[in-house]
Design a protein around this motif. Structure first.
Motif, PDB file in Angstrom:
ATOM      1  N   ARG A  38       3.194  15.008   8.582  1.00 18.34           N
ATOM      2  CA  ARG A  38       1.903  14.848   9.258  1.00 18.34           C
ATOM      3  C   ARG A  38       1.059  13.817   8.524  1.00 18.34           C
TER       4      ARG A  38
ATOM      5  N   ASN B 216      -1.669  18.835   2.686  1.00 20.43           N
ATOM      6  CA  ASN B 216      -0.718  17.732   2.431  1.00 20.43           C
ATOM      7  C   ASN B 216      -0.630  16.753   3.595  1.00 20.43           C
TER       8      ASN B 216
ATOM      9  N   GLY C 294       4.995  24.975  -0.265  1.00 22.41           N
ATOM     10  CA  GLY C 294       5.939  23.905   0.037  1.00 22.41           C
ATOM     11  C   GLY C 294       5.302  22.685   0.655  1.00 22.41           C
ATOM     12  N   GLU C 295       6.152  21.692   1.003  1.00 25.71           N
ATOM     13  CA  GLU C 295       5.655  20.386   1.435  1.00 25.71           C
ATOM     14  C   GLU C 295       4.898  20.454   2.756  1.00 25.71           C
ATOM     15  N   ARG C 296       5.197  21.474   3.574  1.00 26.32           N
ATOM     16  CA  ARG C 296       4.473  21.622   4.846  1.00 26.32           C
ATOM     17  C   ARG C 296       3.462  22.762   4.752  1.00 26.32           C
ATOM     18  N   SER C 297       2.860  22.972   3.592  1.00 30.34           N
ATOM     19  CA  SER C 297       2.000  24.141   3.390  1.00 30.34           C
ATOM     20  C   SER C 297       0.845  24.172   4.388  1.00 30.34           C
TER      21      SER C 297
END
Lengths: 190, 190
Positions: free
Chosen positions: A121, A155, B147-150
């Motif tokens: 994203r 993020n 994680g990276e898509r938190s």
């Protein structure tokens, strides 16, 4: 309300190299524009392809133009289960080590060795927008959605370029999880 | 780490009334358990059905047992676009005014007038868990994934009952948007 940013929900799509366009649609073929996208110069083409994985296939995958140096397929995690492929979450263009898929067009097929990602994203900012929001290229921010399924996405990458128009890009899993549609707005949380 | 709660990602599924079970599988048919679910007494049945909407159909939709007073279908927003149906986001059991779908089994079909919902995200607490987390039945809380898509999911309903085991239920859109799998953990934010 100057912390509001419009949202575009990206469905699965493919960017093609000129060599792959020729393999799939024939030598000398040129993409026909269907409609412009939010980013200046980018467009959805009239043409679609079928993508084929180990477990299944998905048809009517929209080609986005113009031609790029490397072919790249952006799918959702939901799509990845249907296809039987395990793409990483990546920024556009960062396809090193990603898996491939078979791509089928009206005039031929291409077996990609890599290029399948889940798009991370991100928000596109024109430099004037970036100044007004107080962000710089490469910053990670959080965004909040509204409504009964409200979500804070963390993020979120900020991308700043003179060719960009202000738009926050999420994929269909993210849009559906948040109950969010293209054209609605999110709030930037720094 | 006593603010960690295990996650269960719910795929599309159906709960059947006894009348609808008989219509779809024949008079006197009994569901066969495939595997138990996280909530005591609940199970995934061996049997599946096909659900059919105005725009498409989805096969292999798992029946969850035991039988309930009312038939209820829980799908994701992604599924809703494929089927061509517009279900509301609701707590389980709250199906008044929701749309229906056609359900097809091996021995017959049922045309539901209502019962199709997108399940609102929620956490099951045994009363002892609720006490330790400091929440009460009906509370709304936020949860954070790793994680990276938190993601932070807001408006998460707390459900407290002696028959419940600690588990946070999200649907596949939410799980995929957050890059989260069944058995992973989320953090409660009050």
């Amino acid at each position: 309300m100057n912390n509001k940013i419009p949202v575009g929900i990206s469905n699965r799509h493919i960017h093609l190299s000129s060599a792959h366009l020729a393999s799939l649609f024939g030598e000398g073929y040129e993409l026909q524009e269907l409609k412009p996208l939010s980013q200046p110069g980018q467009y959805a083409a009239q043409e679609t392809v079928t993508i084929v994985g180990a477990k299944g296939e998905i048809g009517n995958v929209r080609i986005l133009g113009p031609i790029r140096p490397k072919t790249q397929i952006e799918i959702s995690k939901t799509d990845s289960f249907k296809l039987g492929v395990a793409p990483p979450v990546r920024d556009s263009g960062d396809t090193a080590g990603s898996p491939g898929l078979k791509v089928v067009g009206p005039k031929g097929e291409v077996e990609l060795e890599e290029g399948v990602i889940i798009a991370a994203r991100h928000i596109h900012f024109h430099p004037s927008d970036a100044k007004s929001f107080g962000v710089a290229d490469g910053d990670k921010v959080s965004i909040r959605t509204q409504g009964e399924r409200s979500v804070v996405f963390e993020n979120v990458l900020c991308r700043v370029h003179e060719q960009y128009a202000l738009d926050c890009h999420l994929d269909t899993d993210e849009g559906n999880a948040a109950g969010l549609k293209t054209g609605e707005f999110i709030e930037l949380i720094k």
